[in-house]
Design a protein around this motif. Structure first.
Motif, mmCIF file in Angstrom:
data_model
loop_
_atom_site.group_PDB
_atom_site.id
_atom_site.type_symbol
_atom_site.label_atom_id
_atom_site.label_comp_id
_atom_site.label_asym_id
_atom_site.label_seq_id
_atom_site.Cartn_x
_atom_site.Cartn_y
_atom_site.Cartn_z
ATOM 1 N N SER A 140 -21.077 3.018 -4.928
ATOM 2 C CA SER A 140 -21.974 3.037 -6.084
ATOM 3 C C SER A 140 -22.317 1.836 -6.622
ATOM 4 C CB SER A 140 -21.767 4.030 -7.117
ATOM 5 O OG SER A 140 -21.694 5.216 -6.708
ATOM 6 N N TYR A 141 -20.888 0.992 -6.670
ATOM 7 C CA TYR A 141 -20.819 -0.373 -7.282
ATOM 8 C C TYR A 141 -21.433 -1.293 -6.489
ATOM 9 C CZ TYR A 141 -18.768 -4.770 -8.956
ATOM 10 O OH TYR A 141 -18.248 -5.974 -9.333
ATOM 11 N N CYS A 143 -23.857 -0.820 -4.102
ATOM 12 C CA CYS A 143 -25.142 -0.480 -3.905
ATOM 13 C C CYS A 143 -26.048 -0.731 -5.159
ATOM 14 C CB CYS A 143 -25.563 1.115 -3.620
ATOM 15 S SG CYS A 143 -24.926 1.343 -2.035
ATOM 16 N N PHE A 144 -25.242 -0.881 -6.309
ATOM 17 C CA PHE A 144 -26.021 -1.114 -7.544
ATOM 18 C C PHE A 144 -25.953 -2.634 -7.695
ATOM 19 C CE2 PHE A 144 -26.216 3.508 -7.912
ATOM 20 C CZ PHE A 144 -27.642 3.425 -8.133
ATOM 21 N N GLY A 145 -25.697 -3.731 -6.806
ATOM 22 C CA GLY A 145 -25.597 -4.874 -6.817
ATOM 23 C C GLY A 145 -24.269 -5.601 -7.396
ATOM 24 N N PRO A 159 -23.386 -2.009 -12.569
ATOM 25 C CA PRO A 159 -22.753 -1.406 -11.615
ATOM 26 C C PRO A 159 -21.394 -0.917 -12.033
ATOM 27 C CG PRO A 159 -23.717 -3.331 -10.714
ATOM 28 C CD PRO A 159 -23.891 -3.270 -12.346
ATOM 29 N N LEU A 162 -21.576 2.417 -13.824
ATOM 30 C CA LEU A 162 -22.248 3.534 -12.588
ATOM 31 C C LEU A 162 -21.082 3.790 -11.916
ATOM 32 C CD1 LEU A 162 -25.842 1.988 -11.801
ATOM 33 C CD2 LEU A 162 -25.329 4.051 -13.396
#
Length: 197
Positions: A140-141, A143-145, A159, A162
């Motif tokens: 998640s970290y 993938c969200f930049g 990130p 999230l």
């Protein structure tokens, strides 16, 4: 946070369901572990301090809030590993923590003389829960930049949030699932009684 099944010596649907559930989670977790080991060669020197910190953190576990749930501080170390080294080293660090927490609580519970599932079964489940929740947080970290190794950038804030939510949520879902099957209690009741605080 992790589950610690208390009595698996009796037969019946909940015991079988719990065995199937923990076997499925453990199988997926072991798959992630083998995948992570195949990609970790470059990280060993950097990961060693984080492994030492996670072992120390797991010595602070508590089962005082709820008998079937282990509360530990190792997620802080796992998250730091994620930010500095990335998802794969963080996953391995978390899995080492899952193994250590099992043996730490084994000592605690022997003193309380509670009936327990076999230690290997609890170790596999704990290793898998820690590893899977950290792995999903890491993905998640990224993938969200989120940028690995560059912690102080403001663009990493969302990130990080999230990833923390993904980690906590998956961890809670996996643990609550095991406790709900074991105790025949609604997952919502377990959440309200033991975790929502």
């Amino acid at each position: 946070m992790n589950s610690q099944p208390i009595d698996t010596n009796s037969e019946g649907p909940p015991v079988r369901a719990l065995s199937i559930y923990t076997a499925c989670v453990s199988g997926i977790g072991m798959g992630v572990l083998f995948w992570a080991f195949s990609r970790i060669a470059l990280f060993w020197p950097e990961i060693l301090p984080f492994l030492a910190f996670v072992i120390l953190a797991e010595l602070t576990v508590s089962t005082d809030f709820a008998p079937q749930i282990i509360f530990s501080m190792s997620s802080i170390v796992n998250f730091a590993t994620l930010l500095f080294l990335g998802p794969v080293p963080a996953t391995l660090t978390a899995m080492v923590g899952g193994g250590v927490v099992t043996f730490t609580t084994e000592f605690i519970e022997k003193q309380r003389k509670r009936a327990r599932a076999p230690v290997w079964q609890r170790a596999l489940f704990n290793i898998s829960v820690f590893g899977l929740s950290t792995f999903i947080a890491g993905i998640s970290y990224v993938c969200f930049g989120g940028k690995v190794g560059v912690v102080k950038q403001f663009s990493n804030s969302l990130p990080m949030i999230l990833a923390a939510v993904a980690n906590g949520l998956l961890n809670a879902v996996l643990v609550i699932g095991a406790v709900a099957i074991q105790t025949r209690t609604s997952p919502l009741k377990i959440w309200k009684r033991n975790i929502s605080w």
